[in-house]
Scaffold this motif. Sequence first.
Motif, PDB file in Angstrom:
ATOM      1  N   VAL A   1     -42.062 -16.825  28.834  1.00 48.39           N
ATOM      2  CA  VAL A   1     -41.359 -16.536  27.582  1.00 48.39           C
ATOM      3  C   VAL A   1     -42.180 -15.586  26.721  1.00 48.39           C
ATOM      4  N   SER A   2     -43.475 -15.845  26.607  1.00 50.50           N
ATOM      5  CA  SER A   2     -44.350 -14.944  25.843  1.00 50.50           C
ATOM      6  C   SER A   2     -44.369 -13.557  26.461  1.00 50.50           C
TER       7      SER A   2
ATOM      8  N   PRO B   1     -44.955 -19.304  22.492  1.00 44.54           N
ATOM      9  CA  PRO B   1     -43.743 -18.497  22.331  1.00 44.54           C
ATOM     10  C   PRO B   1     -43.025 -18.743  20.994  1.00 44.54           C
ATOM     11  N   GLN B   2     -43.095 -19.984  20.492  1.00 39.46           N
ATOM     12  CA  GLN B   2     -42.499 -20.282  19.183  1.00 39.46           C
ATOM     13  C   GLN B   2     -43.166 -19.458  18.088  1.00 39.46           C
ATOM     14  N   ILE B   3     -44.478 -19.310  18.197  1.00 43.95           N
ATOM     15  CA  ILE B   3     -45.238 -18.546  17.210  1.00 43.95           C
ATOM     16  C   ILE B   3     -44.995 -17.047  17.398  1.00 43.95           C
TER      17      ILE B   3
ATOM     18  N   ILE C   1     -46.417 -17.935   8.692  1.00 43.65           N
ATOM     19  CA  ILE C   1     -46.323 -16.542   9.141  1.00 43.65           C
ATOM     20  C   ILE C   1     -44.912 -15.979   9.003  1.00 43.65           C
ATOM     21  N   SER C   2     -43.945 -16.853   8.726  1.00 48.36           N
ATOM     22  CA  SER C   2     -42.568 -16.396   8.518  1.00 48.36           C
ATOM     23  C   SER C   2     -42.308 -15.984   7.075  1.00 48.36           C
ATOM     24  N   SER C   3     -43.244 -16.243   6.196  1.00 51.33           N
ATOM     25  CA  SER C   3     -43.053 -15.944   4.781  1.00 51.33           C
ATOM     26  C   SER C   3     -42.956 -14.444   4.541  1.00 51.33           C
ATOM     27  N   GLU C   4     -41.943 -14.053   3.812  1.00 51.57           N
ATOM     28  CA  GLU C   4     -41.783 -12.648   3.435  1.00 51.57           C
ATOM     29  C   GLU C   4     -42.798 -12.242   2.360  1.00 51.57           C
ATOM     30  N   ASP C   5     -43.431 -13.231   1.725  1.00 51.57           N
ATOM     31  CA  ASP C   5     -44.395 -12.959   0.660  1.00 51.57           C
ATOM     32  C   ASP C   5     -45.819 -12.768   1.172  1.00 51.57           C
ATOM     33  N   LEU C   6     -46.026 -12.957   2.456  1.00 56.70           N
ATOM     34  CA  LEU C   6     -47.346 -12.826   3.055  1.00 56.70           C
ATOM     35  C   LEU C   6     -47.802 -11.365   2.987  1.00 56.70           C
TER      36      LEU C   6
ATOM     37  N   GLU D   1     -45.773 -26.103  13.451  1.00 56.89           N
ATOM     38  CA  GLU D   1     -44.706 -25.966  12.446  1.00 56.89           C
ATOM     39  C   GLU D   1     -45.237 -25.353  11.158  1.00 56.89           C
ATOM     40  N   GLU D   2     -46.424 -25.788  10.731  1.00 58.62           N
ATOM     41  CA  GLU D   2     -47.028 -25.217   9.522  1.00 58.62           C
ATOM     42  C   GLU D   2     -47.329 -23.736   9.719  1.00 58.62           C
TER      43      GLU D   2
END
Length: 187
Positions: A166-167, A135-137, A102-107, A96-97
């Motif tokens: 799924v991957s 697959p979630q990642i 990695i979903s941050s647009e500021d990365l 989850e972390e």
Amino acid sequence: MAIDRIIKFAYTGKIYIDIENVEEILKAASFLQIEIVVRMCERILKRQLRLHNCLGIRDISFGHGLLDLFDESNSFVNVHFKAISFQDEFLKLDVEELKKLISSEDLLVESEVDLCDAVLRWLDHDPLGRGPLFPQILSKIRLSLLPYGYLKDVLNCNTIISENIVSCNLVEEAKAYLLWVRITESY
């Protein structure tokens, strides 16, 4: 121990805080609502912000509502993501972390390849435990921004990815999209 130090601080106005005891004292000071000690701890943590501990400091600051420290550590993580992805703290992130990070647009990454390489390092740290979660990642990575050769040579050749349907589907969809783009651009 931390409570004792804070009680002594109440009587003497002096307290010894270092990197070894700062978290313990911060917890106690936050609980007892001793704001001056909380701020002292925050300053110490700001001065200690490094590649190897920035994720932990970010979590501590969030947990104690230290918004300035959280913003500073979060910015540090965003700017230095590639280097941080080689650190133990990064490799120990839970799914989850990692997804949130990695979903941050500021990365700030030079390319999606850097992000994907970091995620593969995270996966390799515990392939059996993390393989089913991958697959979630992978769904958080903009696979269509990866070069076709990277998808084919790196992701398709990764056994953990190739053994997860799924991957595999995510990678194949990205490859198909990139081929479609090539075909439509040639007309």
